[in-house]
Motif scaffolding. Sequence first.
Motif, PDB file in Angstrom:
ATOM      1  N   ALA A   1     -27.148  32.303  47.120  1.00  0.00           N
ATOM      2  CA  ALA A   1     -26.380  31.357  47.838  1.00  0.00           C
ATOM      3  C   ALA A   1     -27.297  30.158  48.380  1.00  0.00           C
ATOM      4  CB  ALA A   1     -25.417  31.788  48.895  1.00  0.00           C
TER       5      ALA A   1
ATOM      6  N   VAL B   1     -21.031  27.138  49.422  1.00  0.00           N
ATOM      7  CA  VAL B   1     -20.898  28.542  48.948  1.00  0.00           C
ATOM      8  C   VAL B   1     -20.147  29.736  49.930  1.00  0.00           C
ATOM      9  CG1 VAL B   1     -22.347  30.664  48.091  1.00  0.00           C
ATOM     10  CG2 VAL B   1     -22.979  28.249  48.015  1.00  0.00           C
TER      11      VAL B   1
ATOM     12  N   LEU C   1     -22.081  31.788  39.130  1.00  0.00           N
ATOM     13  CA  LEU C   1     -21.632  30.960  40.460  1.00  0.00           C
ATOM     14  C   LEU C   1     -20.331  30.181  39.887  1.00  0.00           C
ATOM     15  CD1 LEU C   1     -22.856  30.624  43.408  1.00  0.00           C
ATOM     16  CD2 LEU C   1     -23.422  28.469  42.591  1.00  0.00           C
TER      17      LEU C   1
ATOM     18  N   TYR D   1     -18.261  26.936  45.848  1.00  0.00           N
ATOM     19  CA  TYR D   1     -18.492  27.935  44.722  1.00  0.00           C
ATOM     20  C   TYR D   1     -18.650  29.315  45.745  1.00  0.00           C
ATOM     21  CZ  TYR D   1     -19.844  23.959  41.908  1.00  0.00           C
ATOM     22  OH  TYR D   1     -19.818  22.887  41.196  1.00  0.00           O
TER      23      TYR D   1
END
Length: 178
Positions: A36, A46, A71, A165
Amino acid sequence: AATYYLARGQDPVMVILPADHVIRDVPAFHACLRQAIAAAEEGKLVTFGITPTGPETGFGYVKAGATGAKLPKVERFKEKPDAVTAAAFLKEGGWYWNSGMFVWKASAIMEAIERALPDLAKVMKEIGDASPKPADWQKAVREHFPKSPRISIDHGVLEKADNLYLVPAQIGWSDVGS
């Protein structure tokens, strides 16, 4: 408001973690954090998605695109679905529990806040500008924070972000709740 202050300075990566969670697999959590942080350093927002163990109705869900991607980009959120919808999510796949854990650079989340919630960005700036010294911080928060919109970061900002993400996190997670 701390984000505004940090974004004006060295622009660090921020890790936001709720205080009422248990993480049993600390090495796996650290691996997720490293992934991350690397993504956040590229300007991505993230979130950590927890693989559901059942059709839980007490958690929000996050839909990840490109299932199997290291991801994946977040496609959408669903707040605390009913049992039928939660079961359908599990059957469909690609849905994760929304852990409420986030990683991002201060400047990246500030940009997202400015686009999605300009009223909040204004309050953050007021607090930051009114507290040039750490001793001024609490006074500025008490004075300006009540003007903030009353909406969660998920609904107000992240659901509208185009650079969010998901790190699939199998970390022995539990939301204790208190």
